[in-house]
Design a protein around this motif. Structure first.
Motif, mmCIF file in Angstrom:
data_model
loop_
_atom_site.group_PDB
_atom_site.id
_atom_site.type_symbol
_atom_site.label_atom_id
_atom_site.label_comp_id
_atom_site.label_asym_id
_atom_site.label_seq_id
_atom_site.Cartn_x
_atom_site.Cartn_y
_atom_site.Cartn_z
ATOM 1 N N PHE A 357 5.920 35.749 55.050
ATOM 2 C CA PHE A 357 6.339 35.830 53.654
ATOM 3 C C PHE A 357 6.722 37.281 53.362
ATOM 4 O O PHE A 357 5.917 38.193 53.572
ATOM 5 N N TRP A 358 7.923 37.504 52.843
ATOM 6 C CA TRP A 358 8.435 38.858 52.659
ATOM 7 C C TRP A 358 9.395 38.899 51.474
ATOM 8 O O TRP A 358 9.657 37.883 50.821
ATOM 9 N N ALA A 359 9.942 40.072 51.190
ATOM 10 C CA ALA A 359 10.981 40.233 50.167
ATOM 11 C C ALA A 359 11.761 41.504 50.463
ATOM 12 O O ALA A 359 11.234 42.445 51.074
ATOM 13 N N SER A 360 13.006 41.547 50.036
ATOM 14 C CA SER A 360 13.854 42.707 50.322
ATOM 15 C C SER A 360 13.361 43.972 49.639
ATOM 16 O O SER A 360 13.623 45.078 50.100
ATOM 17 N N TRP A 361 12.620 43.811 48.510
ATOM 18 C CA TRP A 361 12.137 44.978 47.769
ATOM 19 C C TRP A 361 10.797 45.492 48.288
ATOM 20 O O TRP A 361 10.267 46.488 47.811
ATOM 21 N N CYS A 362 10.224 44.789 49.273
ATOM 22 C CA CYS A 362 8.908 45.152 49.821
ATOM 23 C C CYS A 362 9.095 46.100 51.007
ATOM 24 O O CYS A 362 9.492 45.669 52.103
#
Length: 473
Positions: A357-362
């Motif tokens: 689980f990830w995000a581009s802003w992380c």
């Protein structure tokens, strides 16, 4: 007489309405903004109402045609907020304290955010203080880590200079900010800066350096910390510092008194102010339920907490995490990740599944991407392992751009509602990155595997290989 009674009732009703209206108004927080040369169509916020316990609220404020936005919140106490404008900008403003009654407008040019940012409005001085603090000290932690390995005296001297500079800056704003903010922010600075003093005591590939072995000159910082109180207990960084300090002291005590059977929590309880204990123990139990899942020991800790702090505002969050821990546990069936075929775990039966689980802003997620890729390339049976990268990005364009730019591996799925998405809630994802390993039968094999960055990814790789070798039941 009847007329007098009517007027009395009306007057009392008006007074109640006025008091109610003023009370509600006083709880409102408004953060508006006007952005020049925007790089995105919104301003994003992460709100922490209850510190590190409870769900983070992810809020997106859309820009209008004039590149303006408005965010309205209702608070019942101090809260922390992060905000950022675009994934193309490296500026993320973290853990700013906001209070009831704040009503500010921010102005900045998105091509040079920190250089141009300013605030106007009610309690704007506090926000302008944070801007100046970020300009002067925003990267001090990175500079400190560059000195890692140098003599402890050198590292502590650098910390002394940072602490003095940041406290002097706060003092310039103290008279034009609220007394509550000034006290909690002072505790934040002392807690954040001094927590770094424990890093040199944990050298790589060597035993920890006992705290009691340090010269008195290097331990003097403990005598200058704020006193524990209901107010300083509101500080995330201060409570974190106390946790680190008490853990070191506890380990020293065990070495000095080998017969001691006192638990860490009991030791901390003997040192902590009641409100600090309530906050810290809530986070400890919350984290144990998140990382270890449900077990009799954690159930006992939860039951004891409820008995000790029956009116704690953290209990609902702990209860929710406890329920979740019983479902997201080793041996339990894992959840599908959506309705499309790619998201159905049944599609991968007979293979080990790695969920990322990830995000581009992380930034931590992006930093881990190269480690995950290396692990994938090192597998003994790569055809028997499936990597599913699940993004919590709001925008499809940000998601796709990050995949291409950072080489995110695996099959890709996006949860359009972020942390509020049903899948994120089912898996109990409250921070990023989050990893899960699913066995060949679609059941949880490990709900908290080692981070890919640890031990050059070898521990994460061993966990996958172990699950690969397990026979199908």
């Amino acid at each position: 007489m009847r007329l007098k009674t009517t007027w009395t009732i009306l007057l009392l009703s008006y007074s109640y309405l006025l008091v109610f209206t003023l009370e509600v108004f006083s709880q409102n927080v408004t953060i508006s903004g006007e952005i020049k040369n925007p790089l995105d169509s919104s301003m994003s916020f992460i709100l922490l109402r209850h510190g590190l316990v409870g769900e983070r609220e992810i809020i997106e404020a859309k820009l209008d045609k004039a590149n303006k936005f408005t965010l309205k919140l209702v608070l019942d106490d101090l809260a922390y907020i992060h905000f950022y404008h675009s994934n193309e900008s490296s500026v993320v403003l973290r853990n700013w304290l906001i209070e009831k009654g704040d009503s500010v407008t921010m102005y900045f040019d998105a091509t040079k955010i920190l250089e141009t940012m300013s605030f106007k409005g009610v309690n704007a001085a506090k926000y302008n203080y944070y801007v100046e603090d970020a300009r002067n000290w925003g990267s001090w932690g990175e500079k400190f880590m560059q000195n890692f390995g140098k003599p402890i005296e050198f590292q502590f001297k650098y910390i002394d200079s940072v602490e003095a500079g940041r406290i002097n800056l706060l003092a310039k704003f103290e008279k034009i900010t609220s007394p509550l903010f000034a006290k909690v922010r002072y505790a934040d600075i002392k807690g954040e800066v001094n927590s770094y003093r424990f890093t040199p005591l944990l050298p790589e590939n060597k035993p920890p350096i006992p705290f009691y072995d340090l010269p008195n000159e290097l331990k003097k910082f403990t005598r200058t910390m704020p006193l524990q109180s209901d107010t300083t207990a509101k500080s995330l960084y201060y409570v974190g510092y106390l946790d680190a300090l008490s853990s070191f002291l506890y380990n020293d005590m065990k070495v000095m008194f080998k017969s001691s059977t006192m638990s860490l929590m009991d030791f901390q309880r003997s040192l902590y102010h009641p409100k600090v204990a309530e906050n810290q123990f809530a986070y400890q139990i919350f984290d144990k339920l998140r990382t270890e899942g449900w077990n009799p020991t954690n159930q006992k800790l939860y039951d004891q907490y409820v008995e000790d702090y029956p009116n704690s505002p953290y209990i609902p969050f702990l209860k929710g995490r406890q329920i979740k821990a019983k479902v997201v546990a080793e041996g339990q069936k894992a959840f599908d990740l959506g309705v499309e075929a790619l998201a159905k775990l049944e599609s991968y039966k007979g293979k080990v599944i790695v969920l990322d689980f990830w995000a581009s802003w992380c930034s931590s997620c992006i930093a881990e991407a190269k480690n995950v890729k290396k692990i994938k390339e090192s597998l003994s049976a790569p055809d028997k392992v499936v990597f599913l990268s699940i993004s919590l990005d709001d925008k499809e364009s940000d998601w796709k751009k990050a995949i291409a730019k950072w080489g995110i591996v695996g099959h890709h799925i996006r949860l359009k509602n972020g942390f509020k998405d049903t899948v994120a809630k089912q898996y109990g994802v409250m921070g990023l990155p989050s990893y899960f390993i699913i066995d060949k039968e679609g059941k949880f094999a490990d709900t908290n595997p080692p981070r890919p960055k640890y031990n050059e990814g070898k521990d994460f790789l061993k966990t996958i290989e172990r699950v690969l070798l397990e026979p199908t039941r």
